[in-house]
Design an enzyme around this catalytic site. Structure first.
Site, PDB file in Angstrom:
ATOM      1  N   LYS A  41      12.138   7.588  -6.032  1.00  0.00           N
ATOM      2  CA  LYS A  41      12.853   7.020  -4.884  1.00  0.00           C
ATOM      3  C   LYS A  41      14.219   6.488  -5.281  1.00  0.00           C
ATOM      4  O   LYS A  41      15.184   6.633  -4.533  1.00  0.00           O
ATOM      5  CB  LYS A  41      12.018   5.918  -4.224  1.00  0.00           C
ATOM      6  CG  LYS A  41      10.806   6.492  -3.522  1.00  0.00           C
ATOM      7  CD  LYS A  41      10.118   5.499  -2.636  1.00  0.00           C
ATOM      8  CE  LYS A  41       9.017   6.223  -1.862  1.00  0.00           C
ATOM      9  NZ  LYS A  41       8.218   5.342  -1.046  1.00  0.00           N
TER      10      LYS A  41
ATOM     11  N   LYS B  70       3.753  16.818  -1.449  1.00  0.00           N
ATOM     12  CA  LYS B  70       2.840  16.107  -0.549  1.00  0.00           C
ATOM     13  C   LYS B  70       3.510  15.871   0.787  1.00  0.00           C
ATOM     14  O   LYS B  70       4.741  15.780   0.868  1.00  0.00           O
ATOM     15  CB  LYS B  70       2.395  14.782  -1.173  1.00  0.00           C
ATOM     16  CG  LYS B  70       3.439  13.698  -1.185  1.00  0.00           C
ATOM     17  CD  LYS B  70       2.832  12.301  -1.359  1.00  0.00           C
ATOM     18  CE  LYS B  70       3.934  11.273  -1.072  1.00  0.00           C
ATOM     19  NZ  LYS B  70       3.500   9.932  -0.871  1.00  0.00           N
TER      20      LYS B  70
ATOM     21  N   LYS C 227       6.652  10.922   4.637  1.00  0.00           N
ATOM     22  CA  LYS C 227       7.631  10.611   5.677  1.00  0.00           C
ATOM     23  C   LYS C 227       9.056  10.772   5.169  1.00  0.00           C
ATOM     24  O   LYS C 227       9.940  11.131   5.919  1.00  0.00           O
ATOM     25  CB  LYS C 227       7.415   9.205   6.235  1.00  0.00           C
ATOM     26  CG  LYS C 227       7.657   8.107   5.228  1.00  0.00           C
ATOM     27  CD  LYS C 227       7.809   6.756   5.906  1.00  0.00           C
ATOM     28  CE  LYS C 227       8.280   5.725   4.893  1.00  0.00           C
ATOM     29  NZ  LYS C 227       7.219   5.165   4.078  1.00  0.00           N
TER      30      LYS C 227
HETATM   31  N1  AQP Z   1       0.272  13.357   1.684  1.00  0.00           N
HETATM   32  C1  AQP Z   1      -0.650  12.438   1.488  1.00  0.00           C
HETATM   33  N2  AQP Z   1      -1.917  12.784   1.183  1.00  0.00           N
HETATM   34  C2  AQP Z   1      -2.870  11.836   0.989  1.00  0.00           C
HETATM   35  N3  AQP Z   1      -2.635  10.517   1.096  1.00  0.00           N
HETATM   36  C3  AQP Z   1      -1.388  10.127   1.406  1.00  0.00           C
HETATM   37  N4  AQP Z   1      -0.828   8.907   1.583  1.00  0.00           N
HETATM   38  C4  AQP Z   1       0.486   9.057   1.884  1.00  0.00           C
HETATM   39  N5  AQP Z   1       0.805  10.362   1.890  1.00  0.00           N
HETATM   40  C5  AQP Z   1      -0.330  11.057   1.604  1.00  0.00           C
HETATM   41  C6  AQP Z   1      -1.557   7.646   1.495  1.00  0.00           C
HETATM   42  O1  AQP Z   1      -1.319   6.904   2.673  1.00  0.00           O
HETATM   43  C7  AQP Z   1      -1.462   5.512   2.376  1.00  0.00           C
HETATM   44  C8  AQP Z   1      -0.337   4.731   2.983  1.00  0.00           C
HETATM   45  O2  AQP Z   1       0.833   5.060   2.284  1.00  0.00           O
HETATM   46  P1  AQP Z   1       2.193   4.284   2.417  1.00  0.00           P
HETATM   47  O3  AQP Z   1       2.002   2.937   2.942  1.00  0.00           O
HETATM   48  O4  AQP Z   1       2.933   4.504   1.143  1.00  0.00           O
HETATM   49  O5  AQP Z   1       2.805   5.091   3.566  1.00  0.00           O
HETATM   50  P2  AQP Z   1       4.095   5.829   3.613  1.00  0.00           P
HETATM   51  O6  AQP Z   1       5.066   5.200   2.682  1.00  0.00           O
HETATM   52  O7  AQP Z   1       4.405   5.931   5.058  1.00  0.00           O
HETATM   53  O8  AQP Z   1       3.630   7.221   3.070  1.00  0.00           O
HETATM   54  P3  AQP Z   1       4.511   8.320   2.431  1.00  0.00           P
HETATM   55  O9  AQP Z   1       4.673   9.428   3.361  1.00  0.00           O
HETATM   56  O10 AQP Z   1       3.875   8.548   1.116  1.00  0.00           O
HETATM   57  O11 AQP Z   1       5.931   7.706   2.288  1.00  0.00           O
HETATM   58  P4  AQP Z   1       6.993   8.056   1.254  1.00  0.00           P
HETATM   59  O12 AQP Z   1       6.585   9.311   0.548  1.00  0.00           O
HETATM   60  O13 AQP Z   1       8.205   8.209   2.036  1.00  0.00           O
HETATM   61  O14 AQP Z   1       6.965   6.852   0.405  1.00  0.00           O
HETATM   62  C9  AQP Z   1      -1.513   5.397   0.848  1.00  0.00           C
HETATM   63  O15 AQP Z   1      -2.836   5.143   0.450  1.00  0.00           O
HETATM   64  C10 AQP Z   1      -1.062   6.754   0.376  1.00  0.00           C
HETATM   65  O16 AQP Z   1      -1.650   7.108  -0.848  1.00  0.00           O
END
Ligand code: AQP
Length: 332
Positions: A112, A195, A198
């Site tokens: 990030k 994966k 968002k």
């Molecule tokens: N692609 C995924 N497959 C399985 N589990 C996932 N999680 C996130 N993406 C996947 C799980 O969701 C939970 C909440 O995650 P978070 O609070 O980190 O949510 P987020 O930031 O909105 O999720 P993202 O999409 O992963 O955001 P980025 O990548 O932008 O930071 C966690 O238990 C996570 O493992």
């Protein structure tokens, strides 16, 4: 009952399918068998720039979605992280226990911050995993239901809990990750090598649960597969099809083997059309229930207030013990 703890960020508005299948679905199941604490992690959300009004709205929206997904405030403790000040307080203690190099090795931070540039990435983003350590340890959680992307952070939690216990005497339960193999990582529909996320996914690769069902169906139907024609689970050779099979199997309860049989000799289009229907059936009531909770903010806020009160009794006790162990003079 063993205890579980987990959190989700309120940043994106809608949860995506990866959040739901990788984490929230397990939260719902575990509230039946575990003493469960679940929170909307708004303190984590401010590690990247945020719009204040949006953050407030998204925090309620996240809670509404968790209830819509099936969390029951009579069976679990649902709260907002910032309503329990002990998170930030224990977070500081953990910051003083974690090594700088150790924190620098967290791959999520590396990814990030590389994207944002080191001048724009905040110190909060750097210490995010250490706040997460405090989140977990405050509740003496035995298990932490998360997706695969969080495994390294749970490892860090274990390391710091052991370090604290070793240095100051037994204080924290050592937590274990609770990661289901089938849904540990849901992949981007357009690029099954990454994966679903968002921040990294393109709109077409990401299924937001609150999108119009029609939009969701369309995204499933245009998911990337491969030039082969056989519907078979093979994560290496056929990541796109395998991802669709995992999603399908988890949502319907049919095993992947049963699905392979059902679609023997059929085209990818048939699988996608059926999965699109399964998705629509899932998201339609989910959206309605979310809307109902949002339309009644008083009830929602009162659920969160009760949750915070319950969470605080546990968190305050753990924090007091930790403060005492490290030698902070108790206030009289
Ligand atoms: N692609 C995924 N497959 C399985 N589990 C996932 N999680 C996130 N993406 C996947 C799980 O969701 C939970 C909440 O995650 P978070 O609070 O980190 O949510 P987020 O930031 O909105 O999720 P993202 O999409 O992963 O955001 P980025 O990548 O932008 O930071 C966690 O238990 C996570 O493992």
């Amino acid at each position: 009952r063993p205890r579980v703890l987990s959190g989700i960020q309120p940043t994106a508005g809608s949860f995506h399918l990866g959040n739901y299948l990788g984490a929230v679905r397990q939260w719902v199941a575990l509230q039946e068998s575990h003493d469960a604490f679940y929170m909307v992690v708004d303190l984590h959300a401010i590690t990247v720039p945020q719009d204040p009004a949006e953050l407030r709205a998204n925090t309620r929206l996240a809670a509404a979605q968790l209830l819509a997904a099936g969390l029951d405030p009579d069976r679990c403790t649902l709260f907002v992280q910032s309503h329990v000040p002990e998170h930030a307080q224990l977070g500081w203690v953990m910051n003083c226990l974690a090594g700088f190099g150790e924190a620098s090795r967290m791959t999520q931070f590396k990814d990030k911050s590389a994207k944002q540039g080191s001048d724009r990435a905040t110190v909060g983003l750097f210490t995010y995993p250490i706040l997460q350590v405090a989140d977990i340890l405050l509740y003496q959680a035995n298990q932490v239901p998360v997706g695969e992307d969080q495994r390294q952070h749970i490892e860090l939690t274990r390391d710091l809990a052991e370090r604290f216990n070793g240095r100051f005497g037994d204080t924290f339960t050592i937590p274990a990750p609770y990661i289901l193999k089938e849904t540990a990582k849901i992949f981007d529909l357009q690029d099954p090598a990454i994966k679903m996320s968002k921040s990294a996914s393109t709109p077409k690769g990401l299924i937001n649960l609150l999108d119009e069902p029609k939009v969701t169906a369309k995204k499933i139907k245009s998911a990337v597969t491969d030039t082969d024609t056989v519907i078979r689970y093979d994560a290496v050779e056929k990541p796109g099809v395998s991802n669709l099979l995992s999603i399908y199997s988890t949502l319907t309860g049919e095993t992947v083997a049963e699905l392979e049989k059902k679609y023997e000799g059929k085209m990818y289009g048939a699988l996608k059309t059926d999965l699109a229907e399964v998705m629509v059936e899932f998201v339609t009531p989910f959206r309605t229930r979310t809307r109902e909770y949002l339309d009644d903010p008083e009830t929602l806020d009162s659920i969160l207030a009760k949750g915070a009160e319950k969470a605080r009794t546990v968190a305050a006790e753990t924090l007091a013990q930790a403060y005492e162990k490290v030698g902070l003079l108790p206030a009289k």
